[in-house]
Design a protein around this motif. Sequence first.
Motif, short mmCIF file in Angstrom:
data_model
loop_
_atom_site.label_atom_id
_atom_site.label_comp_id
_atom_site.label_asym_id
_atom_site.label_seq_id
_atom_site.Cartn_x
_atom_site.Cartn_y
_atom_site.Cartn_z
N GLU A 72 56.65 50.18 -37.58
CA GLU A 72 55.41 49.81 -38.25
C GLU A 72 54.34 49.56 -37.19
O GLU A 72 54.59 48.90 -36.19
CB GLU A 72 55.62 48.56 -39.09
N VAL A 73 53.13 50.08 -37.45
CA VAL A 73 52.01 49.94 -36.52
C VAL A 73 50.78 49.53 -37.32
O VAL A 73 50.51 50.08 -38.38
CB VAL A 73 51.71 51.27 -35.78
N VAL A 74 50.04 48.54 -36.82
CA VAL A 74 48.79 48.12 -37.44
C VAL A 74 47.66 48.40 -36.45
O VAL A 74 47.66 47.88 -35.34
CB VAL A 74 48.80 46.62 -37.81
N LEU A 75 46.71 49.23 -36.88
CA LEU A 75 45.54 49.55 -36.06
C LEU A 75 44.31 48.97 -36.74
O LEU A 75 44.26 48.83 -37.96
CB LEU A 75 45.38 51.06 -35.92
N HIS A 76 43.30 48.65 -35.95
CA HIS A 76 42.03 48.16 -36.48
C HIS A 76 40.96 49.20 -36.12
O HIS A 76 40.61 49.36 -34.95
CB HIS A 76 41.69 46.80 -35.87
N VAL A 77 40.49 49.93 -37.14
CA VAL A 77 39.56 51.04 -36.92
C VAL A 77 38.36 50.88 -37.83
O VAL A 77 38.50 50.69 -39.04
CB VAL A 77 40.27 52.40 -37.22
N ASP A 78 37.17 50.93 -37.24
CA ASP A 78 35.92 50.83 -38.00
C ASP A 78 35.90 49.61 -38.92
O ASP A 78 35.50 49.69 -40.09
CB ASP A 78 35.66 52.11 -38.80
N GLY A 79 36.39 48.47 -38.43
CA GLY A 79 36.35 47.23 -39.18
C GLY A 79 37.43 47.07 -40.23
O GLY A 79 37.42 46.10 -40.98
N GLN A 80 38.36 48.01 -40.30
CA GLN A 80 39.44 47.93 -41.30
C GLN A 80 40.80 48.05 -40.62
O GLN A 80 40.94 48.75 -39.62
CB GLN A 80 39.30 49.05 -42.34
#
Length: 103
Positions: A72-80
């Motif tokens: 599982e990977v959580v990325l933060h892209v363009d505020g989301q």
Amino acid sequence: VRHIPANIVKATEGGARHVSVHVAVNKKFVRDLDDDEDLDHHDCFPEPAYLSCKSARKNELEPSFKSILAQEVVLHVDGQDVDLLLLGANLDTNDEAKLGQLE
């Protein structure tokens, strides 16, 4: 193996055999999810890599090491936040066993 994204698939007196998955993420895509004021691997990888399905087929002399690892990977892209599930597959060569892994 502590702090290494690997799962043991066989242990013998001579040693152990592991399967692993490795993922690199640029820190600009990570945010402090646990609010501890520190960007670390827990903010990007909320859970360790895990063995999601292993081939049910048994080899006569050695066990089969054909498996699928999930990370599982959580990325933060363009505020989301973007949640990903990455799969690393080493599928069985036997068609029936392969189908069982994919189901």
